[in-house]
Design a protein around this motif. Sequence first.
Motif, mmCIF file in Angstrom:
data_model
loop_
_atom_site.group_PDB
_atom_site.id
_atom_site.type_symbol
_atom_site.label_atom_id
_atom_site.label_comp_id
_atom_site.label_asym_id
_atom_site.label_seq_id
_atom_site.Cartn_x
_atom_site.Cartn_y
_atom_site.Cartn_z
ATOM 1 N N UNK A 48 0.797 -1.241 0.000
ATOM 2 C CA UNK A 48 0.000 0.000 0.000
ATOM 3 C C UNK A 48 0.819 1.275 0.000
ATOM 4 N N UNK A 49 2.110 1.203 -0.359
ATOM 5 C CA UNK A 49 2.896 2.434 -0.397
ATOM 6 C C UNK A 49 2.885 3.107 -1.765
ATOM 7 N N UNK A 50 2.289 2.430 -2.778
ATOM 8 C CA UNK A 50 2.216 3.044 -4.107
ATOM 9 C C UNK A 50 1.107 2.381 -4.906
ATOM 10 N N UNK A 51 0.826 2.946 -6.080
ATOM 11 C CA UNK A 51 -0.100 2.334 -7.020
ATOM 12 C C UNK A 51 -1.504 2.096 -6.489
ATOM 13 N N UNK A 52 -2.079 0.959 -6.873
ATOM 14 C CA UNK A 52 -3.447 0.623 -6.503
ATOM 15 C C UNK A 52 -3.598 0.497 -4.988
ATOM 16 N N UNK A 53 -2.609 -0.076 -4.332
ATOM 17 C CA UNK A 53 -2.680 -0.240 -2.880
ATOM 18 C C UNK A 53 -2.748 1.078 -2.147
ATOM 19 N N UNK A 54 -1.920 2.022 -2.559
ATOM 20 C CA UNK A 54 -1.924 3.339 -1.921
ATOM 21 C C UNK A 54 -3.242 4.055 -2.182
ATOM 22 N N UNK A 55 -3.736 3.992 -3.412
ATOM 23 C CA UNK A 55 -5.009 4.630 -3.735
ATOM 24 C C UNK A 55 -6.145 4.025 -2.926
ATOM 25 N N UNK A 56 -6.110 2.706 -2.729
ATOM 26 C CA UNK A 56 -7.120 2.029 -1.921
ATOM 27 C C UNK A 56 -7.044 2.468 -0.470
ATOM 28 N N UNK A 127 -0.515 -6.695 -2.741
ATOM 29 C CA UNK A 127 0.908 -6.786 -3.087
ATOM 30 C C UNK A 127 1.166 -7.906 -4.086
ATOM 31 N N UNK A 128 2.064 -7.644 -5.015
ATOM 32 C CA UNK A 128 2.421 -8.655 -6.002
ATOM 33 C C UNK A 128 3.726 -8.299 -6.671
ATOM 34 N N UNK A 129 4.251 -9.221 -7.458
ATOM 35 C CA UNK A 129 5.488 -8.930 -8.181
ATOM 36 C C UNK A 129 5.517 -9.716 -9.489
ATOM 37 N N UNK A 130 6.322 -9.234 -10.410
ATOM 38 C CA UNK A 130 6.583 -9.940 -11.666
ATOM 39 C C UNK A 130 8.085 -9.914 -11.893
ATOM 40 N N UNK A 233 -3.411 -0.689 -15.746
ATOM 41 C CA UNK A 233 -3.274 0.522 -14.941
ATOM 42 C C UNK A 233 -1.855 1.077 -15.014
ATOM 43 N N UNK A 234 -1.765 2.392 -15.025
ATOM 44 C CA UNK A 234 -0.475 3.083 -15.071
ATOM 45 C C UNK A 234 0.098 3.163 -13.658
ATOM 46 N N UNK A 235 0.804 2.108 -13.258
ATOM 47 C CA UNK A 235 1.413 2.048 -11.934
ATOM 48 C C UNK A 235 2.924 1.929 -12.061
ATOM 49 N N UNK A 236 3.665 2.251 -11.000
ATOM 50 C CA UNK A 236 5.118 2.055 -11.028
ATOM 51 C C UNK A 236 5.490 0.603 -11.308
ATOM 52 N N UNK A 241 8.037 -3.543 -14.550
ATOM 53 C CA UNK A 241 8.044 -4.956 -14.929
ATOM 54 C C UNK A 241 7.660 -5.189 -16.386
ATOM 55 N N UNK A 242 6.903 -4.257 -16.984
ATOM 56 C CA UNK A 242 6.476 -4.400 -18.388
ATOM 57 C C UNK A 242 6.684 -3.080 -19.128
ATOM 58 N N UNK A 243 7.936 -2.629 -19.257
ATOM 59 C CA UNK A 243 8.201 -1.308 -19.843
ATOM 60 C C UNK A 243 7.720 -1.156 -21.282
ATOM 61 N N UNK A 244 7.832 -2.199 -22.098
ATOM 62 C CA UNK A 244 7.391 -2.100 -23.487
ATOM 63 C C UNK A 244 5.873 -1.965 -23.579
ATOM 64 N N UNK A 245 5.178 -2.760 -22.777
ATOM 65 C CA UNK A 245 3.716 -2.674 -22.738
ATOM 66 C C UNK A 245 3.281 -1.306 -22.233
ATOM 67 N N UNK A 246 3.966 -0.809 -21.201
ATOM 68 C CA UNK A 246 3.651 0.496 -20.620
ATOM 69 C C UNK A 246 3.821 1.599 -21.654
ATOM 70 N N UNK A 247 4.894 1.520 -22.415
ATOM 71 C CA UNK A 247 5.157 2.539 -23.433
ATOM 72 C C UNK A 247 4.157 2.429 -24.592
ATOM 73 N N UNK A 248 3.840 1.201 -24.984
ATOM 74 C CA UNK A 248 2.913 0.982 -26.095
ATOM 75 C C UNK A 248 1.515 1.495 -25.776
ATOM 76 N N UNK A 249 1.046 1.258 -24.543
ATOM 77 C CA UNK A 249 -0.318 1.629 -24.173
ATOM 78 C C UNK A 249 -0.429 3.113 -23.854
#
Length: 328
Positions: A48-56, A127-130, A233-236, A241-249
């Motif tokens: 919960x320190x960033x992204x969806x967790x922090x927003x929640x 929390x999760x990771x890739x 979602x545009x999260x850190x 973890x998916x820079x190409x997908x992030x840039x493409x979208x």
Amino acid sequence: MSLYRNAVWFLNGIHQYTRKGYEAASKDFEPQDLDVSVVGRSFMVTGSNSGIGKSTAMAIAKKGGRVHMVCRNKDKAEEARAEIVTESGNTEVYIHIVDMSETRKVWEFAEAFKKQYPSLNVLINNAGCMVHKREMNDEGLEKNFSTNTMGVYILTQTLIPLLQKSRDPRVITVSSGGMLVQKLRVDDLQSEKGRFDGVMVYAQNKRQQVVLTQMWAKTNPVIHFSVMHPGWVDTPAVSTSMPQFHQMMGDRLRSVEQGADSVVWLALSRAAARTRSGQFFQDRRPVPAHLPLAWTHTSPKEIQTFVAKLENLSEAVQSLGPYKPQVV
């Protein structure tokens, strides 16, 4: 078959998982669903320190809830807490430093939490990771699996007795629509066979979360369980973890608030509590957990074998030496 699944999933994603998909779905939302106060109710949000967790965590704090932030990084957690307290005016926001990939520490933390706190109304497994290369944790478990599956399993399973004693208990797990391309591989839970593909390993973990949620809903009828897809979602985490997908979208990605919307709705609204437990949600409504003709269903025997393997791993973790969690 995997090519079919991937193609159907991506086409669905372009229409449903993007910012435009959220905007279209939100036209059917009931605004009064979140017109609630949760003063006196306690919520645990992992990651919960960033992204969806922090927003929640922010949304819950603004509604008056007591928030337990479970984070890996102390500095980032304290920074996020300060922001949440300042913006919400709610000082009942607490930090617990736990690395969800270290399953023994997760178990020790959950045991200590049960002894320290009299109730927990809502657990949010966010929390999760890739990780794209095979890494092992201190217990010899593959890191994606230990974080996304075993950490969620041990934390939830250990806290179920506390949740059962609490009013209107709920467990929400943030999964991913990527799980739609995966069938549960009971004989390869830690992705040891074949080429290691971090994206597919993550999707397999997310399928495991869906199966777990369905199992928990059947065995714990007092608690309302749900699992959800936040969309793209545009999260850190996505950008890392998916820079190409992030840039493409690009700007087609959802904001973190849009990604967190269904988590908040499932955690706070009375409408969510009236839905059937164990379902997979997207944009505040239950959706199928399988693509048409994708052959990704799990048999009762496979579920039994899957759960037995997690139980054995959990027992092995509990047999290890003691750990003292940090509470800030």
